[in-house]
Design an enzyme around this catalytic site. Structure first.
Site, short mmCIF file in Angstrom:
data_model
loop_
_atom_site.label_atom_id
_atom_site.label_comp_id
_atom_site.label_asym_id
_atom_site.label_seq_id
_atom_site.Cartn_x
_atom_site.Cartn_y
_atom_site.Cartn_z
N CYS A 138 -32.25 3.34 11.68
CA CYS A 138 -33.62 2.83 11.83
C CYS A 138 -34.37 3.65 12.89
O CYS A 138 -33.77 4.37 13.68
CB CYS A 138 -33.62 1.34 12.17
N ASP A 171 -38.40 -30.67 -1.72
CA ASP A 171 -37.15 -31.42 -1.61
C ASP A 171 -37.15 -32.22 -0.33
O ASP A 171 -37.94 -31.95 0.58
CB ASP A 171 -35.93 -30.47 -1.65
N CYS A 174 -26.67 3.12 12.80
CA CYS A 174 -27.91 2.63 12.20
C CYS A 174 -28.93 3.76 12.19
O CYS A 174 -29.07 4.49 13.17
CB CYS A 174 -28.46 1.45 13.00
N ASP A 192 -32.44 -16.05 2.97
CA ASP A 192 -33.50 -15.85 3.95
C ASP A 192 -32.99 -16.44 5.25
O ASP A 192 -32.18 -17.36 5.23
CB ASP A 192 -34.80 -16.57 3.56
N ASP A 244 -41.42 -20.98 0.22
CA ASP A 244 -40.70 -22.25 0.25
C ASP A 244 -41.71 -23.34 -0.11
O ASP A 244 -42.90 -23.07 -0.28
CB ASP A 244 -40.05 -22.46 1.62
N SER A 245 -41.23 -24.57 -0.24
CA SER A 245 -42.14 -25.63 -0.72
C SER A 245 -42.90 -26.29 0.41
O SER A 245 -43.83 -27.05 0.16
CB SER A 245 -41.32 -26.70 -1.43
N GLN A 248 -29.38 -30.53 -3.39
CA GLN A 248 -29.11 -31.18 -2.10
C GLN A 248 -27.79 -31.95 -2.20
O GLN A 248 -27.04 -31.74 -3.15
CB GLN A 248 -30.29 -32.11 -1.74
N CYS A 259 -33.13 3.11 16.52
CA CYS A 259 -31.86 3.76 16.86
C CYS A 259 -31.95 5.28 16.83
O CYS A 259 -31.22 5.96 17.56
CB CYS A 259 -30.76 3.26 15.93
N HIS A 308 -34.97 -2.94 14.20
CA HIS A 308 -33.53 -2.71 14.12
C HIS A 308 -32.81 -3.88 13.46
O HIS A 308 -32.00 -3.68 12.55
CB HIS A 308 -32.90 -2.44 15.49
ZN LIG Z 1 -31.20 0.46 14.29
#
Ligand SMILES: [Zn+2]
Length: 408
Positions: A340, A168, A338, A300, A114-115, A223, A343, A369
């Protein structure tokens, strides 16, 4: 064989590449569409980003609570880092001398910075905005600092991100239209200065600025608050300057969700079809799905990582507060859908115990997770667009996902 491959490639490029021309290292192709949703592929100096994409937030060159290897294992294509934080500490000059941000943090895939504008407007003390620059005090030691449209470009060049953002002015919400207009107009003037500086990188005019990543792209930021006519003017002015991609800033700052969706739909539609569109700082899992449906390609947000550290977990049935007593002897995985590490390996009871005991591992496992849930959501979105079933995916997602905690 060789010739046939070459022919196939050129045919593919002819049909798919809709490109905002740039450096040889930047390209954005749209592979398929579903309504306004796009399944695309962003080519950057450090690799390819499949879109729609979610960028985990690595504020100070690290995603809080997990290693950079873990971010790679979660198969994130691109990382976001914060210019303001890295400028204040350890300093972009130092990072440039150490070979740039990729080498410094041990991440070989693309990075977007980012700026610094958002942090300056939200974190820094004694902030004063002039036409030339934002003057402020470091949130760490009170040291006087400033950020101009040009220095934001220089800092990101030294960091060596793949995508740099323009500086900005980020107003808060709610804001009177006259103030939103003034901030939007200033952002436009700063966009012209930022682009001029960006184009001077690598030339004698910016000889003192290290270019850590040749071929860096630069995105403009639209903007205008929640005022659609201001958004239109901001789009027209920013596109006239010309950037590799375009971000929608100034949303997710407290406005109602329906208002945000309206502004996103209106603004995304006005932006060039061929360029990637990035919605900054958003949002919840359903915000991602709904914004993709309105034409957004990149996101993001700190929600998955920050909430993980607070014991708030995103699952396929909705949000879970792992500290809730009901999980004290719950042997089920956090999210049975899930895959991951968290999990696959641990029970809700154990995760609750780690959280209540204040173990560092709680933050690590919860972050793994939540990030996997966000990245999985994006994988699901991409597949759904590619296979022509995005609308049914969207309906099914809203049927099982709840914005409210399932245990509250
Ligand atoms: Zn998970």
């Amino acid at each position: 064989m060789k010739k046939r491959n070459a022919t196939a490639r050129s045919r593919r490029e002819g049909s798919h590449y809709r490109l905002s021309a740039v450096s040889a290292r930047f390209a954005f192709e749209i592979l398929s569409r579903a309504g306004r949703a796009r399944r695309g592929r962003l080519h950057l100096p450090h690799g390819v980003v499949e879109t729609p994409a979610f960028m985990p937030v690595g504020t100070r060159g690290a995603v809080k609570a997990i290693t950079i290897d873990a971010v790679r294992d979660l198969d994130a294509d691109i990382l976001l880092a914060n210019t303001y934080h890295l400028h204040v500490r350890p300093g972009d000059d130092r990072i440039a001398r150490l070979g740039g941000l990729h080498a410094f943090v041990g991440w070989s895939r693309p990075i977007l910075t980012d700026s610094g504008g958002y942090q300056v407007f939200s974190l820094a003390a004694r902030r004063r905005v002039t036409e030339d620059a934002v003057v402020f005090q470091s949130h760490l030691d009170g040291q006087p600092l400033s950020l101009s449209p040009e220095s934001a470009v220089d800092i990101q060049s030294r960091l060596g991100s793949d995508v740099a953002m323009i500086l900005d002015e980020c107003p808060s919400w709610p804001i009177p239209q006259t103030d939103a207009e003034a901030a939007m107009e200033r952002t436009l003037r700063w966009a012209r200065r930022g682009r001029a500086r960006f184009e001077a990188l690598g030339t004698a005019a910016a000889a003192a600025v290290t270019v850590s990543t040749p071929g860096q792209a630069q995105f403009g930021i639209v903007q205008g608050g929640t005022f659609l006519d201001l958004r239109d003017r901001s789009v027209a002015g920013t596109v006239a300057v010309g950037f590799e991609g375009y971000a929608i800033g100034g949303l997710s700052v407290g406005e109602p969700t329906a208002t945000m969706y309206d502004v996103v739909a209106h603004t995304a539609q006005a932006l060039p079809e061929a360029a990637p569109r990035y919605l900054m700082g958003t949002g919840t899992p359903d915000d991602l799905v709904e914004s993709v449906a309105r034409g957004i390609d990149m996101f993001d947000c700190v929600l998955p990582t920050r909430n993980a550290r607070n014991g708030q977990l995103f699952t396929n049935v909705g949000r879970i507060n792992i500290k809730n007593a009901r999980y004290g002897e719950d042997q089920r995985p956090l999210d049975r859908d899930c895959a991951c590490y968290t999990c696959r390996t641990f029970s809700r009871a154990y995760l609750r115990h780690l959280f209540l005991a204040g173990e560092i591992a709680a933050a690590t496992l919860n972050t793994l997770h939540n990030l996997n849930f966000y990245l999985d959501t994006m994988r699901g979105i991409r597949d759904a667009i590619a296979f022509g079933r995005f609308e049914s995916f969207r309906i099914a997602f809203h049927q099982r996902w709840s914005r409210q905690a399932v245990d509250s």
